[in-house]
Scaffold this active site. Sequence first.
Site, PDB file in Angstrom:
ATOM      1  N   LYS A 198      27.562  10.570 -12.555  1.00  0.00           N
ATOM      2  CA  LYS A 198      26.304  11.212 -12.177  1.00  0.00           C
ATOM      3  C   LYS A 198      26.585  12.699 -11.989  1.00  0.00           C
ATOM      4  O   LYS A 198      27.245  13.109 -11.035  1.00  0.00           O
ATOM      5  CB  LYS A 198      25.737  10.621 -10.889  1.00  0.00           C
ATOM      6  N   ARG A 204      27.396  14.761  -3.190  1.00  0.00           N
ATOM      7  CA  ARG A 204      28.107  14.517  -1.932  1.00  0.00           C
ATOM      8  C   ARG A 204      29.464  15.228  -1.942  1.00  0.00           C
ATOM      9  O   ARG A 204      29.545  16.408  -2.243  1.00  0.00           O
ATOM     10  CB  ARG A 204      28.229  13.016  -1.649  1.00  0.00           C
ATOM     11  N   ARG A 245      11.118  11.449 -12.705  1.00  0.00           N
ATOM     12  CA  ARG A 245       9.688  11.389 -13.029  1.00  0.00           C
ATOM     13  C   ARG A 245       9.420  11.008 -14.487  1.00  0.00           C
ATOM     14  O   ARG A 245       8.522  11.547 -15.121  1.00  0.00           O
ATOM     15  CB  ARG A 245       8.992  12.703 -12.657  1.00  0.00           C
ATOM     16  N   GLU A 282     -19.044  -5.481  -7.151  1.00  0.00           N
ATOM     17  CA  GLU A 282     -18.926  -4.116  -6.626  1.00  0.00           C
ATOM     18  C   GLU A 282     -20.292  -3.436  -6.701  1.00  0.00           C
ATOM     19  O   GLU A 282     -20.891  -3.352  -7.775  1.00  0.00           O
ATOM     20  CB  GLU A 282     -17.885  -3.343  -7.427  1.00  0.00           C
ATOM     21  N   ALA A 330      -7.686  -3.217  -2.346  1.00  0.00           N
ATOM     22  CA  ALA A 330      -7.356  -4.543  -1.810  1.00  0.00           C
ATOM     23  C   ALA A 330      -8.040  -5.635  -2.609  1.00  0.00           C
ATOM     24  O   ALA A 330      -7.431  -6.660  -2.940  1.00  0.00           O
ATOM     25  CB  ALA A 330      -7.761  -4.625  -0.337  1.00  0.00           C
ATOM     26  N   CYS A 340       4.294   3.729 -11.395  1.00  0.00           N
ATOM     27  CA  CYS A 340       4.587   4.366 -10.107  1.00  0.00           C
ATOM     28  C   CYS A 340       3.683   5.575  -9.880  1.00  0.00           C
ATOM     29  O   CYS A 340       3.382   6.332 -10.801  1.00  0.00           O
ATOM     30  CB  CYS A 340       6.052   4.789 -10.098  1.00  0.00           C
ATOM     31  N   CYS A 395       7.771  -0.431  -2.351  1.00  0.00           N
ATOM     32  CA  CYS A 395       6.718   0.321  -3.021  1.00  0.00           C
ATOM     33  C   CYS A 395       5.354  -0.055  -2.467  1.00  0.00           C
ATOM     34  O   CYS A 395       5.064  -1.236  -2.234  1.00  0.00           O
ATOM     35  CB  CYS A 395       6.763   0.034  -4.523  1.00  0.00           C
ATOM     36  N   CYS A 450       4.407   8.623  -5.031  1.00  0.00           N
ATOM     37  CA  CYS A 450       3.843   9.037  -3.732  1.00  0.00           C
ATOM     38  C   CYS A 450       4.920   9.189  -2.663  1.00  0.00           C
ATOM     39  O   CYS A 450       4.697   9.863  -1.648  1.00  0.00           O
ATOM     40  CB  CYS A 450       2.787   8.032  -3.278  1.00  0.00           C
ATOM     41  N   GLN A 503     -11.977   4.048  -2.310  1.00  0.00           N
ATOM     42  CA  GLN A 503     -11.564   5.328  -1.738  1.00  0.00           C
ATOM     43  C   GLN A 503     -10.457   6.024  -2.530  1.00  0.00           C
ATOM     44  O   GLN A 503     -10.165   7.199  -2.272  1.00  0.00           O
ATOM     45  CB  GLN A 503     -11.111   5.126  -0.292  1.00  0.00           C
TER      46      GLN A 503
END
Length: 670
Positions: free
Chosen positions: A242, A195, A326, A439, A420, A370, A389, A373, A447
């Site tokens: 930082k 910044r 990451r 299942e 789900a 994580c 998330c 995405c 999916q």
Amino acid sequence: MKLLEEIKVGNLTLKNRIMFPPLTTGYEERDGSIGERSFNFYTRLAKGGVAYVVIGDVAPVNTASPTPKLCDDSQIPTFKKLADSLHQYDCKLALQIFHPEYDVPGVGKMIMAARMAGVAAQKAKEAGDMATFEAKMAESKKVTADAYAKLHHDMQHFVSEATKEQLDDIKHSIAQCARRAMEAGVDAIEVHGDRLLGSLCSTVLNHRTDEYGGSFENRIRYALEVVKAIKEAAPSLMIEYKLPFITKNADGSDRGKGGLHEEEGILFAKKLEEAGVDMIQVAQANHTGNMGDTIPPMGTVPYNWTLPICKRVKEAVSIPVATVGRVVSVEAGEEILNNGEADVIGYGRSLLCDPDIAVKAERGEPIRECLNCNKGCVDAIQGRKYISCVLNAENGDEGTIFIKPSDQSKHVVIVGAGIAGLEAARVAALRGHKVDVYEKEDHIGGQIHLAAVPPRKAEIMRSVEYYEKILPRLNVNVHLNTEATKDIMNDADAVIVAVGAHDLHLPIPGADSSNVVSSWDVLAGKVEVSGHCAVIGGGLVGTETAEYLLEKGCQISIIEMMDKIANGESGTILPLIMTDFTKHGVTQYVNTKVNSITNDGKKVLATNTAEGKDVEIDCDMVVMAVGSKKNTLDVEGVTTPLTYVGDCSGDRTASIAEAIRSGYNAANEI
């Protein structure tokens, strides 16, 4: 495990090496104070064992930006309440103080003037004075436009145009913010080196000719003055900096603008240590207009992508160094620490996904990792919503949404092992129920297996891998290649139906041609396609299928009824898709309705609805990607209470976030 070892940072002792780095959450109150949502979110992280929490983007002045603010003594109590709460769990609290790179008072006065004119306009309207109403409304609109024009100008030029007096005022406000933090019982200050400060350090953005511009020593001068001012105003606080680096893209171009190139950045790290900074967080420089440059989505950059520079900083200084970017897994963080490449690991998005990383690492329990995405975090912030998330149904509502132990253990049958159903199984088991999942396929995940096929998407399989690890530990019985009969359902105390959805074909002439195939079948590897493919449907599935086919060497045309393709795609991913499409010459037919397909499946006949013109698209094959429809389950004669979750629960199919939340909520209410 080194990740769980304590570390001395300045005058603080962190109980482990796990840090929640600064993320904009959107949880704060409108005045920037810490309300219940913020309080519960950060306290939940502390309960999960995080040693060091940094609240991101705390403004020392009253900005119009929707961020935390500590610009007035009246705000101290809410920060003190949070600090006291985190300290109960031996978690240290830091505030990341930042100042935006624009004239905050100037822009603020203009926005306030516009609001006042708007209020005056409404009063005039109520009094029946329409002439004054119209004049004041016009004034309000003009001043608003001028304010945003100034803001846009300042974002580009304020760093070079700010007077010495303005910079001194900002430095004073930062110091006073640190003083308030100290009085609130906060443990540390993280200086936001991007910044305004990063812009001043940057050779790209700083064009000054005074003592704050030109040479390296001049460009870093203000940042060092800010550090000194903080130390004087809040001498008991640990100071972290930082440090943003301008890195390189794969094509050799610069990534980021506000910050320093590698060699200068390493020199600056040494200067920061000399100035009394207690820890340095190595980060990616921003100011590119795309948050994906600093918070990259899955598959776009390597894991631990800023680590090479972090390692060099670590070698140059003797104070602790934190790494972010990451670092998805505990194993990755452990390796970094054991290799001596960093001292503290920043798990940002990962702690949104699973706030219990520390306690689970200590117990050897599976951790929900994580996906990177960016759907529920980065996209939410860009859309002025609070982060949540996609895999964590509790984010942002930790005070009201949590797994409730059941008063009575029941037998729960779940029909379908898509995402789900899997989440429903996890929550039901954690509540103390006996859970059986049925299942009909030979694998769990539904999916997700299709979603993982397109370019850059393989990492989404982490969502399924988590359930493969956790469900056996919870004694959930998963019955593959097995359909739940009515007798099975009737023997249960509760049934959760998670049977998913199926893909659709347009009911148009020619849709049954052998050259017309389903995008789902393409992604599942059930059909082979080649040549020029006309993809009907430019939504997320159609767009990702097109990318997949480009990798296969196909030529692509996308036909979409809306005015743009990939509607709803992450803003951090969309530029990559469009660049890929431009590179490969993908033709986009938007505002285009398909009427029919020739019998041989090699021509699509459509209408451009915006122009009212007929369109003919020659191709070798047609790929249908026009959406999906919920599956139904024959439950006639089933007397057990039923709850539907995921794709089969509503009139439209569910996103991964909606699927997770519906499964979580259904199981939590049994």
